[in-house]
Design an enzyme around this catalytic site. Sequence first.
Site, PDB file in Angstrom:
ATOM      1  N   HIS A   1      -7.277  -3.810  14.901  1.00 15.94           N
ATOM      2  CA  HIS A   1      -7.338  -2.522  14.215  1.00 15.94           C
ATOM      3  C   HIS A   1      -8.793  -2.089  14.016  1.00 15.94           C
ATOM      4  O   HIS A   1      -9.146  -0.939  14.258  1.00 15.94           O
ATOM      5  CB  HIS A   1      -6.625  -2.643  12.871  1.00 15.94           C
ATOM      6  CG  HIS A   1      -6.551  -1.358  12.110  1.00 15.94           C
ATOM      7  ND1 HIS A   1      -5.668  -0.358  12.437  1.00 15.94           N
ATOM      8  CD2 HIS A   1      -7.255  -0.894  11.055  1.00 15.94           C
ATOM      9  CE1 HIS A   1      -5.842   0.660  11.606  1.00 15.94           C
ATOM     10  NE2 HIS A   1      -6.790   0.361  10.764  1.00 15.94           N
TER      11      HIS A   1
ATOM     12  N   GLU B   1       8.688   0.595   4.286  1.00 14.00           N
ATOM     13  CA  GLU B   1       8.491  -0.165   5.517  1.00 14.00           C
ATOM     14  C   GLU B   1       8.017  -1.565   5.161  1.00 14.00           C
ATOM     15  O   GLU B   1       7.040  -1.735   4.434  1.00 14.00           O
ATOM     16  CB  GLU B   1       7.447   0.509   6.429  1.00 14.00           C
ATOM     17  CG  GLU B   1       7.238  -0.281   7.720  1.00 14.00           C
ATOM     18  CD  GLU B   1       6.247   0.380   8.691  1.00 14.00           C
ATOM     19  OE1 GLU B   1       6.706   0.935   9.698  1.00 14.00           O
ATOM     20  OE2 GLU B   1       5.038   0.335   8.418  1.00 14.00           O
TER      21      GLU B   1
ATOM     22  N   ARG C   1       0.842  -1.195   0.000  1.00 16.67           N
ATOM     23  CA  ARG C   1       0.000   0.000   0.000  1.00 16.67           C
ATOM     24  C   ARG C   1       0.881   1.249   0.000  1.00 16.67           C
ATOM     25  O   ARG C   1       2.008   1.230   0.459  1.00 16.67           O
ATOM     26  CB  ARG C   1      -0.940   0.017   1.203  1.00 16.67           C
ATOM     27  CG  ARG C   1      -0.279   0.249   2.577  1.00 16.67           C
ATOM     28  CD  ARG C   1      -0.627   1.644   3.112  1.00 16.67           C
ATOM     29  NE  ARG C   1      -0.030   1.929   4.410  1.00 16.67           N
ATOM     30  CZ  ARG C   1       1.224   2.349   4.576  1.00 16.67           C
ATOM     31  NH1 ARG C   1       2.028   2.489   3.557  1.00 16.67           N
ATOM     32  NH2 ARG C   1       1.677   2.631   5.786  1.00 16.67           N
TER      33      ARG C   1
ATOM     34  N   ASP D   1       7.241   5.484   6.186  1.00 17.99           N
ATOM     35  CA  ASP D   1       6.336   4.374   5.861  1.00 17.99           C
ATOM     36  C   ASP D   1       5.283   4.788   4.839  1.00 17.99           C
ATOM     37  O   ASP D   1       4.163   4.284   4.858  1.00 17.99           O
ATOM     38  CB  ASP D   1       5.679   3.823   7.131  1.00 17.99           C
ATOM     39  CG  ASP D   1       4.806   4.863   7.839  1.00 17.99           C
ATOM     40  OD1 ASP D   1       4.893   6.061   7.484  1.00 17.99           O
ATOM     41  OD2 ASP D   1       4.033   4.480   8.725  1.00 17.99           O
TER      42      ASP D   1
END
Length: 234
Positions: free
Chosen positions: A184, A168, A72, A101
Amino acid sequence: KNRIEARKDELIRRSLLSEEFLEMIQKNKRPFDLLMSYYQCAVMEIETKFRVLNQEYSLEYDKNPIEGIKTRIKSYDSIVRKIRRKNIPMSLTAIEENIKDIAGVRVICSFPEDIYELADSFLRQDDIVLIEKKDYIENPKPSGYRSLHLIVQVPIFLQKNKKMVNVEVQFRTIAMDFWASLEHKLRYKKDIPADQAQQLQEELLACAAQSAQLDNRMQEIRNQLVSRADKGNQ
Ligand code: GTP
Ligand code: MG
């Protein structure tokens, strides 16, 4: 009433910041798009590296240590949030230097030991520069979160030069990923009273411990099967 006021202030602050951010991006549209495309390229490079490693493992050792790879690029919103949280100056170079990141690769492994084997093979590659390593498997976060995090730089070869780009890489087992994904989701459930929040946190921590146990048991089973197969071959 106070809460509503505070919420309004928060929204104003956020939209002001986003406006400032958008303005900065609009002024630097080409360089910003270019930077984002470098992150996209870096992610492709890294993903390919893990596909190659998985292929080699499957041919040589008859095992596939990788269950899946997710990639992503950080969204505008998350970039803005991080700029604010870390007080990063509103410039492209500051973003590039301080947010490591923006490009993310998540490697989901079968067994805990595969994580370290893969990470070692990856870090041995001579174009990969290790910037930072955080082992939340050896030292889980207070939440119970486990994963191995690496910040690395990978070169992107452009028409005239080469550019080192931060990526990352998070290594997890299926069990670690399962826990992190659900935790999460739950963390963003709003309006949980403070007394219940504490209890929920403890419950999630207990689930993390159970998932770690499960990982260890599955690892143990694999080790036994491998050592039996080795004996069979002798
Ligand atoms: P950031 O500034 O947020 O990146 O903090 P950091 O630099 O200390 O990064 P860290 O190594 O803690 O990793 C941050 C990333 O790890 C997050 O974006 C999540 O993907 C993951 N992570 C860290 N802690 C947790 C946690 O408690 N639960 C879940 N689900 N994910 C976590
Ligand atoms: Mg981070």
